[in-house]
Design a protein around this motif. Structure first.
Motif, PDB file in Angstrom:
ATOM      1  N   LYS A  34       0.839  -1.200   0.000  1.00 18.89           N
ATOM      2  CA  LYS A  34       0.000   0.000   0.000  1.00 18.89           C
ATOM      3  C   LYS A  34       0.882   1.262   0.000  1.00 18.89           C
ATOM      4  O   LYS A  34       1.903   1.305   0.683  1.00 18.89           O
ATOM      5  CB  LYS A  34      -0.877  -0.026   1.251  1.00 18.89           C
ATOM      6  N   LYS A  35       0.491   2.247  -0.793  1.00 23.56           N
ATOM      7  CA  LYS A  35       1.144   3.561  -0.930  1.00 23.56           C
ATOM      8  C   LYS A  35       2.436   3.534  -1.751  1.00 23.56           C
ATOM      9  O   LYS A  35       3.070   4.567  -1.912  1.00 23.56           O
ATOM     10  CB  LYS A  35       1.395   4.207   0.431  1.00 23.56           C
ATOM     11  N   HIS A  36       2.842   2.391  -2.298  1.00 26.71           N
ATOM     12  CA  HIS A  36       4.010   2.336  -3.181  1.00 26.71           C
ATOM     13  C   HIS A  36       3.604   2.849  -4.557  1.00 26.71           C
ATOM     14  O   HIS A  36       2.508   2.572  -5.026  1.00 26.71           O
ATOM     15  CB  HIS A  36       4.538   0.909  -3.315  1.00 26.71           C
ATOM     16  N   THR A  37       4.485   3.592  -5.193  1.00 22.47           N
ATOM     17  CA  THR A  37       4.235   4.040  -6.556  1.00 22.47           C
ATOM     18  C   THR A  37       5.357   3.550  -7.454  1.00 22.47           C
ATOM     19  O   THR A  37       6.488   3.370  -7.011  1.00 22.47           O
ATOM     20  CB  THR A  37       4.159   5.580  -6.647  1.00 22.47           C
ATOM     21  N   GLY A  38       5.016   3.328  -8.714  1.00 26.85           N
ATOM     22  CA  GLY A  38       6.006   2.882  -9.675  1.00 26.85           C
ATOM     23  C   GLY A  38       5.395   2.724 -11.055  1.00 26.85           C
ATOM     24  O   GLY A  38       4.182   2.816 -11.222  1.00 26.85           O
ATOM     25  N   LYS A  39       6.259   2.503 -12.036  1.00 27.32           N
ATOM     26  CA  LYS A  39       5.796   2.310 -13.410  1.00 27.32           C
ATOM     27  C   LYS A  39       5.432   0.858 -13.641  1.00 27.32           C
ATOM     28  O   LYS A  39       6.045  -0.044 -13.074  1.00 27.32           O
ATOM     29  CB  LYS A  39       6.886   2.709 -14.402  1.00 27.32           C
ATOM     30  N   ILE A  40       4.453   0.646 -14.499  1.00 25.56           N
ATOM     31  CA  ILE A  40       4.055  -0.715 -14.875  1.00 25.56           C
ATOM     32  C   ILE A  40       5.148  -1.296 -15.765  1.00 25.56           C
ATOM     33  O   ILE A  40       5.511  -0.703 -16.775  1.00 25.56           O
ATOM     34  CB  ILE A  40       2.699  -0.707 -15.598  1.00 25.56           C
ATOM     35  N   GLU A  41       5.675  -2.452 -15.366  1.00 26.31           N
ATOM     36  CA  GLU A  41       6.721  -3.111 -16.146  1.00 26.31           C
ATOM     37  C   GLU A  41       6.162  -4.188 -17.064  1.00 26.31           C
ATOM     38  O   GLU A  41       6.670  -4.400 -18.150  1.00 26.31           O
ATOM     39  CB  GLU A  41       7.768  -3.734 -15.211  1.00 26.31           C
ATOM     40  N   ASN A  44       0.033  -9.204 -17.353  1.00 20.22           N
ATOM     41  CA  ASN A  44      -0.331 -10.571 -17.711  1.00 20.22           C
ATOM     42  C   ASN A  44      -1.840 -10.603 -17.917  1.00 20.22           C
ATOM     43  O   ASN A  44      -2.612 -10.592 -16.963  1.00 20.22           O
ATOM     44  CB  ASN A  44       0.091 -11.536 -16.597  1.00 20.22           C
ATOM     45  N   LEU A  45      -2.272 -10.611 -19.179  1.00 15.92           N
ATOM     46  CA  LEU A  45      -3.700 -10.582 -19.494  1.00 15.92           C
ATOM     47  C   LEU A  45      -4.403 -11.881 -19.131  1.00 15.92           C
ATOM     48  O   LEU A  45      -5.558 -11.871 -18.722  1.00 15.92           O
ATOM     49  CB  LEU A  45      -3.904 -10.277 -20.982  1.00 15.92           C
ATOM     50  N   LYS A  46      -3.718 -12.987 -19.255  1.00 22.24           N
ATOM     51  CA  LYS A  46      -4.334 -14.282 -18.984  1.00 22.24           C
ATOM     52  C   LYS A  46      -4.710 -14.426 -17.506  1.00 22.24           C
ATOM     53  O   LYS A  46      -5.795 -14.896 -17.170  1.00 22.24           O
ATOM     54  CB  LYS A  46      -3.379 -15.404 -19.399  1.00 22.24           C
ATOM     55  N   ARG A  47      -3.825 -14.003 -16.600  1.00 24.32           N
ATOM     56  CA  ARG A  47      -4.083 -14.085 -15.160  1.00 24.32           C
ATOM     57  C   ARG A  47      -4.662 -12.798 -14.593  1.00 24.32           C
ATOM     58  O   ARG A  47      -4.951 -12.726 -13.400  1.00 24.32           O
ATOM     59  CB  ARG A  47      -2.786 -14.421 -14.415  1.00 24.32           C
ATOM     60  N   ALA A  48      -4.775 -11.757 -15.419  1.00 24.99           N
ATOM     61  CA  ALA A  48      -5.275 -10.441 -15.006  1.00 24.99           C
ATOM     62  C   ALA A  48      -4.441  -9.873 -13.861  1.00 24.99           C
ATOM     63  O   ALA A  48      -4.958  -9.499 -12.811  1.00 24.99           O
ATOM     64  CB  ALA A  48      -6.748 -10.510 -14.640  1.00 24.99           C
ATOM     65  N   LYS A  49      -3.123  -9.821 -14.063  1.00 19.69           N
ATOM     66  CA  LYS A  49      -2.204  -9.309 -13.049  1.00 19.69           C
ATOM     67  C   LYS A  49      -1.300  -8.239 -13.646  1.00 19.69           C
ATOM     68  O   LYS A  49      -0.929  -8.295 -14.826  1.00 19.69           O
ATOM     69  CB  LYS A  49      -1.332 -10.433 -12.470  1.00 19.69           C
ATOM     70  N   ILE A  50      -0.933  -7.281 -12.805  1.00 22.05           N
ATOM     71  CA  ILE A  50      -0.055  -6.183 -13.190  1.00 22.05           C
ATOM     72  C   ILE A  50       1.225  -6.287 -12.358  1.00 22.05           C
ATOM     73  O   ILE A  50       1.169  -6.549 -11.159  1.00 22.05           O
ATOM     74  CB  ILE A  50      -0.728  -4.824 -12.904  1.00 22.05           C
ATOM     75  N   PHE A  51       2.377  -6.043 -12.985  1.00 17.07           N
ATOM     76  CA  PHE A  51       3.660  -6.061 -12.296  1.00 17.07           C
ATOM     77  C   PHE A  51       4.239  -4.653 -12.313  1.00 17.07           C
ATOM     78  O   PHE A  51       4.432  -4.072 -13.384  1.00 17.07           O
ATOM     79  CB  PHE A  51       4.622  -7.045 -12.975  1.00 17.07           C
ATOM     80  N   VAL A  52       4.507  -4.096 -11.126  1.00 17.49           N
ATOM     81  CA  VAL A  52       4.953  -2.717 -10.972  1.00 17.49           C
ATOM     82  C   VAL A  52       6.397  -2.714 -10.459  1.00 17.49           C
ATOM     83  O   VAL A  52       6.744  -3.490  -9.568  1.00 17.49           O
ATOM     84  CB  VAL A  52       4.040  -1.961  -9.980  1.00 17.49           C
ATOM     85  N   GLU A  53       7.220  -1.811 -11.016  1.00 16.55           N
ATOM     86  CA  GLU A  53       8.614  -1.725 -10.558  1.00 16.55           C
ATOM     87  C   GLU A  53       8.651  -1.261  -9.103  1.00 16.55           C
ATOM     88  O   GLU A  53       7.867  -0.427  -8.674  1.00 16.55           O
ATOM     89  CB  GLU A  53       9.424  -0.787 -11.444  1.00 16.55           C
ATOM     90  N   GLY A  54       9.530  -1.851  -8.331  1.00 20.65           N
ATOM     91  CA  GLY A  54       9.654  -1.515  -6.919  1.00 20.65           C
ATOM     92  C   GLY A  54       8.757  -2.337  -6.014  1.00 20.65           C
ATOM     93  O   GLY A  54       8.889  -2.292  -4.804  1.00 20.65           O
ATOM     94  N   SER A  63      16.679 -14.506  -4.338  1.00 14.40           N
ATOM     95  CA  SER A  63      16.428 -13.702  -5.537  1.00 14.40           C
ATOM     96  C   SER A  63      15.154 -12.877  -5.368  1.00 14.40           C
ATOM     97  O   SER A  63      14.281 -13.204  -4.572  1.00 14.40           O
ATOM     98  CB  SER A  63      16.324 -14.606  -6.765  1.00 14.40           C
ATOM     99  N   LYS A  64      15.064 -11.810  -6.143  1.00 11.92           N
ATOM    100  CA  LYS A  64      13.905 -10.929  -6.102  1.00 11.92           C
ATOM    101  C   LYS A  64      12.970 -11.286  -7.249  1.00 11.92           C
ATOM    102  O   LYS A  64      13.413 -11.651  -8.332  1.00 11.92           O
ATOM    103  CB  LYS A  64      14.333  -9.468  -6.254  1.00 11.92           C
ATOM    104  N   ALA A  65      11.663 -11.156  -6.992  1.00 17.30           N
ATOM    105  CA  ALA A  65      10.664 -11.403  -8.029  1.00 17.30           C
ATOM    106  C   ALA A  65       9.579 -10.338  -7.919  1.00 17.30           C
ATOM    107  O   ALA A  65       9.206  -9.942  -6.808  1.00 17.30           O
ATOM    108  CB  ALA A  65      10.050 -12.788  -7.859  1.00 17.30           C
ATOM    109  N   LEU A  66       9.097  -9.856  -9.078  1.00 17.90           N
ATOM    110  CA  LEU A  66       8.016  -8.879  -9.066  1.00 17.90           C
ATOM    111  C   LEU A  66       6.749  -9.516  -8.507  1.00 17.90           C
ATOM    112  O   LEU A  66       6.458 -10.676  -8.783  1.00 17.90           O
ATOM    113  CB  LEU A  66       7.759  -8.354 -10.481  1.00 17.90           C
ATOM    114  N   TYR A  67       6.003  -8.750  -7.733  1.00 18.35           N
ATOM    115  CA  TYR A  67       4.796  -9.250  -7.086  1.00 18.35           C
ATOM    116  C   TYR A  67       3.583  -8.909  -7.949  1.00 18.35           C
ATOM    117  O   TYR A  67       3.391  -7.750  -8.316  1.00 18.35           O
ATOM    118  CB  TYR A  67       4.664  -8.603  -5.703  1.00 18.35           C
ATOM    119  N   PRO A  68       2.743  -9.906  -8.301  1.00 21.13           N
ATOM    120  CA  PRO A  68       1.577  -9.628  -9.146  1.00 21.13           C
ATOM    121  C   PRO A  68       0.468  -8.922  -8.366  1.00 21.13           C
ATOM    122  O   PRO A  68       0.135  -9.308  -7.255  1.00 21.13           O
ATOM    123  CB  PRO A  68       1.135 -11.021  -9.608  1.00 21.13           C
TER     124      PRO A  68
END
Length: 94
Positions: A34-41, A44-54, A63-68
């Motif tokens: 909550k309250k994090h801002t970032g650009k959409i990287e 995923n249309l099939k799962r209806a998920k967005i991955f945001v930088e940061g 290892s680090k992985a983007l959170y859907p």
């Protein structure tokens, strides 16, 4: 997939929501990020998920992985208007 616009963008474009595009700056409104801002990287249309930088998690191996994120939990703060079609669509309502 769409998300609601910030108050400033609502006044400017006279729209409540817009479809999400890669490069849009969004703010997370719900969940552990909550309250994090970032650009959409990535989107995923099939799962209806967005991955945001940061917005990433650390996996067990270190290892680090983007959170859907679901688009309903996001708010668009800044639009990416490089696309000619999107620019024309915004000017129609004005």
């Amino acid at each position: 997939m769409a998300a609601n616009l910030s108050k400033e963008l609502r006044k400017k474009y006279k729209k409540r929501s817009m479809g999400l595009r890669k490069g849009d700056r969004v703010k997370v409104m719900r969940g552990q990020f909550k309250k994090h801002t970032g650009k959409i990287e990535r989107i995923n249309l099939k799962r209806a998920k967005i991955f945001v930088e940061g917005v990433s998690i650390t996996k067990k191996d270190g290892s680090k992985a983007l959170y859907p994120l679901h688009p309903s939990n996001l708010q668009i703060m800044e639009l990416n208007i490089e696309d000619k079609f999107r620019r024309e669509k915004l000017e129609v309502k004005k």
